[in-house]
Design a protein around this motif. Structure first.
Motif, short mmCIF file in Angstrom:
data_model
loop_
_atom_site.label_atom_id
_atom_site.label_comp_id
_atom_site.label_asym_id
_atom_site.label_seq_id
_atom_site.Cartn_x
_atom_site.Cartn_y
_atom_site.Cartn_z
N HIS A 166 -43.01 0.70 27.57
CA HIS A 166 -42.73 0.07 26.27
C HIS A 166 -44.05 -0.23 25.55
CE1 HIS A 166 -38.56 -0.32 27.52
NE2 HIS A 166 -39.01 -0.75 28.68
N GLU A 167 -44.93 0.72 25.60
CA GLU A 167 -46.26 0.57 25.01
C GLU A 167 -46.16 0.13 23.55
OE1 GLU A 167 -50.19 0.27 24.90
OE2 GLU A 167 -49.21 1.06 26.69
N GLY A 168 -46.86 -0.94 23.22
CA GLY A 168 -46.91 -1.42 21.84
C GLY A 168 -45.80 -2.36 21.44
N LEU A 169 -44.82 -2.57 22.33
CA LEU A 169 -43.68 -3.43 21.98
C LEU A 169 -43.99 -4.91 22.15
CD1 LEU A 169 -40.70 -3.83 21.22
CD2 LEU A 169 -40.12 -3.48 23.64
N PHE A 170 -44.62 -5.24 23.27
CA PHE A 170 -44.84 -6.65 23.60
C PHE A 170 -46.24 -7.11 23.20
CE2 PHE A 170 -41.73 -5.06 26.76
CZ PHE A 170 -40.66 -5.86 26.38
N GLU A 171 -46.30 -8.35 22.74
CA GLU A 171 -47.57 -8.92 22.30
C GLU A 171 -48.07 -10.03 23.23
OE1 GLU A 171 -47.50 -9.52 17.78
OE2 GLU A 171 -45.37 -9.50 18.34
N TYR A 172 -47.19 -10.47 24.12
CA TYR A 172 -47.50 -11.70 24.90
C TYR A 172 -46.79 -11.62 26.24
CZ TYR A 172 -46.90 -16.77 26.01
OH TYR A 172 -46.86 -18.00 26.60
N CYS A 173 -47.45 -12.11 27.28
CA CYS A 173 -46.84 -12.12 28.60
C CYS A 173 -47.16 -13.44 29.31
CB CYS A 173 -47.33 -10.95 29.45
SG CYS A 173 -46.49 -10.80 31.05
N LEU A 174 -46.13 -14.04 29.88
CA LEU A 174 -46.25 -15.31 30.59
C LEU A 174 -46.21 -15.02 32.08
CD1 LEU A 174 -46.22 -18.47 30.42
CD2 LEU A 174 -43.73 -18.32 30.33
N ILE A 175 -47.25 -15.41 32.80
CA ILE A 175 -47.33 -15.15 34.23
C ILE A 175 -47.64 -16.43 34.99
CG2 ILE A 175 -48.06 -12.75 33.97
CD1 ILE A 175 -50.94 -13.70 34.61
N GLU A 176 -47.31 -16.44 36.28
CA GLU A 176 -47.68 -17.57 37.13
C GLU A 176 -49.12 -17.39 37.59
OE1 GLU A 176 -46.56 -19.27 41.58
OE2 GLU A 176 -44.94 -18.63 40.25
N GLY A 202 -49.91 -16.18 28.58
CA GLY A 202 -49.52 -17.56 28.84
C GLY A 202 -49.48 -17.80 30.33
N ILE A 203 -49.73 -19.04 30.72
CA ILE A 203 -49.74 -19.39 32.15
C ILE A 203 -48.64 -20.39 32.44
CG2 ILE A 203 -51.05 -20.48 34.01
CD1 ILE A 203 -52.08 -17.71 33.16
N MET A 204 -47.82 -20.09 33.45
CA MET A 204 -46.86 -21.05 33.98
C MET A 204 -47.28 -21.45 35.39
SD MET A 204 -43.60 -18.55 34.73
CE MET A 204 -43.83 -16.78 34.94
N GLY A 231 -61.43 -21.56 32.60
CA GLY A 231 -62.50 -20.57 32.75
C GLY A 231 -62.05 -19.14 32.49
N ARG A 232 -60.73 -18.93 32.30
CA ARG A 232 -60.22 -17.60 32.00
C ARG A 232 -60.16 -17.45 30.48
NH1 ARG A 232 -61.20 -19.21 36.71
NH2 ARG A 232 -62.26 -17.24 37.07
N GLU A 233 -61.09 -16.73 29.92
CA GLU A 233 -61.30 -16.72 28.47
C GLU A 233 -60.22 -16.00 27.66
OE1 GLU A 233 -65.21 -15.29 27.70
OE2 GLU A 233 -66.21 -17.01 28.65
N SER A 234 -59.41 -15.17 28.31
CA SER A 234 -58.41 -14.39 27.56
C SER A 234 -57.06 -15.09 27.44
CB SER A 234 -58.22 -13.02 28.23
OG SER A 234 -59.41 -12.26 28.17
N LEU A 235 -56.98 -16.32 27.90
CA LEU A 235 -55.70 -17.03 27.86
C LEU A 235 -55.32 -17.46 26.45
CD1 LEU A 235 -55.73 -19.35 31.02
CD2 LEU A 235 -54.79 -17.06 30.75
N THR A 236 -54.01 -17.48 26.21
CA THR A 236 -53.48 -17.99 24.94
C THR A 236 -53.06 -19.44 25.08
OG1 THR A 236 -52.67 -15.80 24.32
CG2 THR A 236 -51.69 -17.68 23.19
N VAL A 237 -52.31 -19.74 26.16
CA VAL A 237 -51.83 -21.11 26.36
C VAL A 237 -51.56 -21.35 27.84
CG1 VAL A 237 -49.39 -20.47 25.98
CG2 VAL A 237 -50.14 -22.83 25.54
N ILE A 238 -51.78 -22.57 28.27
CA ILE A 238 -51.46 -22.99 29.63
C ILE A 238 -50.30 -23.98 29.54
CG2 ILE A 238 -52.31 -24.17 31.71
CD1 ILE A 238 -55.17 -23.32 30.80
N LEU A 239 -49.16 -23.60 30.09
CA LEU A 239 -47.97 -24.45 30.01
C LEU A 239 -47.94 -25.42 31.19
CD1 LEU A 239 -45.27 -21.79 29.11
CD2 LEU A 239 -46.50 -23.30 27.54
N SER A 240 -47.60 -26.64 30.91
CA SER A 240 -47.43 -27.64 31.96
C SER A 240 -46.07 -28.30 31.80
CB SER A 240 -48.54 -28.70 31.89
OG SER A 240 -48.37 -29.67 32.90
N GLY A 241 -45.29 -28.31 32.88
CA GLY A 241 -43.97 -28.93 32.83
C GLY A 241 -44.07 -30.43 33.03
N MET A 242 -44.50 -31.12 32.01
CA MET A 242 -44.75 -32.57 32.10
C MET A 242 -43.44 -33.35 32.02
SD MET A 242 -48.20 -32.45 29.75
CE MET A 242 -47.74 -31.01 28.78
#
Length: 385
Positions: A166-176, A202-204, A231-242
């Motif tokens: 699906h090249e070019g379809l997705f702009e964002y990926c959330l991983i653990e 994104g980080i979960m 320290g990971r410079e390519s991150l968009t957001v770090i999610l925290s389940g507060m």
């Protein structure tokens, strides 16, 4: 609060993950506490909120929608997900999507993800019978989805294959990702692959479900875990389940500025990660696979065993769900061919036996085995055996 750039937009480095919202004694979401948290978050620069169709039995979307409704729609980013990973007889993407917009009280989602796109759910998302991807592409054209993405627990290689298809379809990926899963689940490879593609990341589970918040090796374990990710410079957001105001306030303090770990601190967290694993020391050289008469994917099995042994939960078992019975640890013949060639001198047959025993004690896996046994019983009956 410091910010990351995503396609010209400023996204807060810390985002609120809405899977573990504050709850009262009755188990229901505490609306007043959540509103207090959201107000504090926004006043301190947090502008990213991530929910999903299944969180809190569907009530997460409703409650976060209410809490955000007092703010201008263009002042925050809202992320939601389609539940194609869930076990269902059919999937109605249009009905679910419209319901999610209604629950959240919005006319568009800034980010909309395929929820847990992994080995078992890839076929669901790609099945033309359900038309999930095609429908979401259309919603993106209509402006009801600003950015299309996915969350994933897939292996790095299978995630890459899916993204290639699906090249070019997705702009964002959330991983653990966290300093433990950097090697335990090979989050490092996933992160680097996504960064090469130029996708937002994104980080979960930055604290591994709270497991890293109580590590005694650090005076401030939560801060160390977050600063590792900073320290990971390519991150968009770090999610925290507060789950309460105190967690929210403490985490925002950590994200007032970006302070990556020093070289010495990073070395320390990796040392702690290795100690936490108490792992079978497999280096994934794959020498053992060449002579295995059953063709077992031994390094991946060992990595999954290490993960499950550390923390009994569903994630490490997801990959196991995809395997045929002759590729499970129980299929090991104990021939010892792998031991003779293993540079680490690991007693692999014993590890396979230990893994099989651990799986039998895992509630979810036991249920899967029971269902498989029933299916085999029915099949044998049909064949007259």
């Amino acid at each position: 609060m410091y910010y990351n750039n995503f396609k010209g937009e400023k996204i807060s480095a810390l985002g609120l993950g809405c899977m573990r919202l504050p709850c009262g004694p009755d188990g229901e979401i505490d609306s007043a506490e959540l509103q207090k948290m959201v107000d504090y978050a926004i006043s301190n620069g947090v502008n990213f909120f991530d929910t999903a169709y299944v969180y809190h039995g569907g009530k997460s979307e409703i409650e976060i929608g209410k809490a955000l409704s007092k703010y201008p729609r263009d002042s925050y980013f809202l992320s939601d997900k389609f539940p194609g990973h869930s076990i269902q007889d059919s999937f109605d993407v249009k009905t679910v999507f419209e319901r999610q917009l209604s629950r959240c009280g919005v006319d568009y989602f800034d980010f909309y993800l395929l929820h847990n796109a992994y080995e078992n759910s890839f076929p669901v998302y790609e099945d033309p019978k359900w038309g999930i991807i095609e429908y979401l592409k259309e919603q993106k054209k209509l402006g009801r989805i600003k950015h299309l993405g996915l969350s994933s627990h897939a292996s790095p290689e299978n995630l890459e294959k899916f993204l290639d298809r699906h090249e070019g379809l997705f702009e964002y990926c959330l991983i653990e990702a966290n300093y433990l899963d950097w090697s335990l689940q090979d989050a490092k490879t996933k992160y680097e692959n996504l960064a090469k593609r130029g996708l937002g990341i994104g980080i979960m589970e930055p604290l591994r479900g709270g497991k890293l918040a109580t590590v005694e090796d650090f005076e401030k374990p939560v801060e160390m875990a977050f600063r590792f990710l900073q320290g990971r410079e390519s991150l968009t957001v770090i999610l925290s389940g507060m789950s309460n105001f105190e967690q929210m306030a403490a985490n925002i303090e950590i994200f007032k500025e970006r302070r990556p770990l020093s070289e010495a601190e990073e070395k320390k967290v990796f040392e702690v990660a290795e100690k936490l694993k108490n792992a079978v020391p497999c280096t994934a050289c794959k020498y053992c696979m060449d002579g295995c008469p059953m063709g077992l994917e031994i390094p991946r099995l060992i990595a999954t065993y290490n993960d499950l042994k550390f923390q009994n939960r569903a994630t490490p078992v997801m990959w196991m769900d995809t395997l045929e019975s002759d590729k499970l640890p129980s299929a090991c013949l104990s021939c010892g061919a792998c031991v003779q060639i293993c540079p680490q001198k690991i007693n692999i047959p014993q590890v396979m036996r230990d893994f099989d025993e651990l799986l039998s004690k895992t509630t979810r896996w036991a249920e899967i085995c029971r269902q498989r046994a029933e299916e085999e019983k029915k099949l044998n009956a049909q064949m007259g055996k």
